[in-house]
Write a protein that holds these residues in place. Structure first.
Motif, PDB file in Angstrom:
ATOM      1  N   ALA A 257       0.835  -1.206   0.000  1.00 18.21           N
ATOM      2  CA  ALA A 257       0.000   0.000   0.000  1.00 18.21           C
ATOM      3  C   ALA A 257       0.865   1.249   0.000  1.00 18.21           C
ATOM      4  N   LEU A 258       1.961   1.208   0.770  1.00 11.71           N
ATOM      5  CA  LEU A 258       2.867   2.358   0.804  1.00 11.71           C
ATOM      6  C   LEU A 258       3.534   2.569  -0.554  1.00 11.71           C
ATOM      7  N   THR A 259       3.935   1.462  -1.196  1.00 11.75           N
ATOM      8  CA  THR A 259       4.555   1.552  -2.513  1.00 11.75           C
ATOM      9  C   THR A 259       3.576   2.097  -3.547  1.00 11.75           C
ATOM     10  N   SER A 260       2.337   1.607  -3.505  1.00 11.77           N
ATOM     11  CA  SER A 260       1.314   2.081  -4.454  1.00 11.77           C
ATOM     12  C   SER A 260       1.031   3.564  -4.252  1.00 11.77           C
ATOM     13  N   SER A 261       0.972   3.993  -2.984  1.00 14.39           N
ATOM     14  CA  SER A 261       0.735   5.406  -2.706  1.00 14.39           C
ATOM     15  C   SER A 261       1.870   6.264  -3.244  1.00 14.39           C
ATOM     16  N   ASP A 262       3.096   5.778  -3.083  1.00 16.80           N
ATOM     17  CA  ASP A 262       4.253   6.529  -3.591  1.00 16.80           C
ATOM     18  C   ASP A 262       4.215   6.624  -5.118  1.00 16.80           C
ATOM     19  N   GLN A 263       3.821   5.530  -5.762  1.00 17.78           N
ATOM     20  CA  GLN A 263       3.731   5.537  -7.223  1.00 17.78           C
ATOM     21  C   GLN A 263       2.656   6.507  -7.706  1.00 17.78           C
ATOM     22  N   MET A 264       1.512   6.525  -7.013  1.00 16.58           N
ATOM     23  CA  MET A 264       0.437   7.440  -7.407  1.00 16.58           C
ATOM     24  C   MET A 264       0.858   8.898  -7.249  1.00 16.58           C
ATOM     25  N   GLN A 265       1.594   9.186  -6.180  1.00 15.34           N
ATOM     26  CA  GLN A 265       2.084  10.553  -6.003  1.00 15.34           C
ATOM     27  C   GLN A 265       3.090  10.931  -7.093  1.00 15.34           C
ATOM     28  N   GLY A 266       3.910   9.957  -7.506  1.00 13.97           N
ATOM     29  CA  GLY A 266       4.841  10.221  -8.596  1.00 13.97           C
ATOM     30  C   GLY A 266       4.130  10.492  -9.886  1.00 13.97           C
ATOM     31  N   LEU A 267       3.076   9.729 -10.197  1.00 19.34           N
ATOM     32  CA  LEU A 267       2.288   9.969 -11.410  1.00 19.34           C
ATOM     33  C   LEU A 267       1.627  11.339 -11.365  1.00 19.34           C
TER      34      LEU A 267
END
Length: 273
Positions: A257-267
């Motif tokens: 979940a933390l990784t997905s959140s970081d990816q979404m913020q990067g996008l």
């Protein structure tokens, strides 16, 4: 930092703390008198996120808004005081307590309490003619008057069910009381704090009168002593291993979940750029 990042990070920290508790229990599965530790989870913070009036459509039965959480934490760590099984050793100085009791020992000049009763006699450094009763790490076992229990060299020793240390030099001699082992009965487990070495000390601001049952002189204790036996750890290894696997899987889920959140913020940052 968005809500999903906060929730995942907080949860991972709490799950790591719970894994540390489990690891401590497993490491002490063979420690005599050890009481397993337990931790409970609770929500860090939950609030209602209000929605726009545009969502108030005809026929909607649910109120506007939805619950938003920010992860979980471990608020308290407690001990499971269930008695462990008894193992016979045959040594008269190995003691097990039956009931709500703790031995008093001297640790670094202060009084500490323990259920670990694998005691033995060792030469008294202050008087070569005496032997002193100590625990498995060399801490003196205390008498009811808070002094170390000593007996003269060459004495045969036995300990009765009340904790009295009986000694005699020859088999036909009458037994003489060398002292009584300090045994306390906690009135509230919350008044004790676990410390290193399988010991307990009084919690901050708590007095002995508040922490322990106060009995009148001559009043019988509710705690019994069994000589030649040791209380084993009450850690349930199969339960700890099962819980460890569950916590590990939950930790992996929080990490994703933390990784997905970081990816979404990067996008989102790339779109804005």
């Amino acid at each position: 930092m968005n809500n999903s990042t906060i929730g995942a990070a907080v949860s991972m920290s709490s799950l790591q703390q719970r894994l540390d508790i489990i690891a401590d229990n497993i490491a002490n599965v063979n420690t005599n008198g050890y009481k397993s530790k337990e931790g409970s989870f609770e929500d860090v913070l939950t609030r209602v996120q209000q929605q726009s009036d545009d969502y108030a459509l005809t026929g909607r039965s649910m109120p506007l808004g939805f619950n938003m959480g920010f992860g979980v934490r471990v608020p308290t760590i407690s001990n499971n005081w269930e008695e462990g099984t008894l193992k016979e050793t045959g040594s008269p100085t190995d003691l097990a307590l039956q009931g709500n009791g703790l031995f008093g020992v001297q640790v670094n000049g202060a009084t500490a309490y323990t259920r670990q009763g694998n005691f033995h006699f060792t030469p008294d450094t202050t008087n070569p003619e005496n032997m002193v009763l100590v625990d498995n790490t060399g801490n003196p076992v205390l008498n009811t008057d808070r002094t170390p229990i000593t007996v003269p060299v060459g004495m045969s020793v036995a300990i009765d069910e009340t904790g009295q240390v009986l000694m005699k030099r020859n088999e036909n001699d009458p037994a003489v009381v060398a002292g009584s082992i300090m045994i306390v009965e906690p009135s509230s487990r919350a008044s004790l704090q676990a410390v290193d070495g399988n010991f307990y000390v009084l919690a901050d601001g708590v007095t002995e009168q508040q922490a322990f049952v106060q009995r009148a002189a001559g009043e019988a204790s509710a705690v019994g002593v069994r000589s030649g036996w040791l209380e084993q750890s009450n850690v349930d290894l199969s339960k700890e291993m099962t819980e460890m696997m569950q916590i590990q899987r939950t930790y992996q889920l929080a990490a994703r979940a933390l990784t997905s959140s970081d990816q979404m913020q990067g996008l989102a940052n790339n779109l804005r750029g």
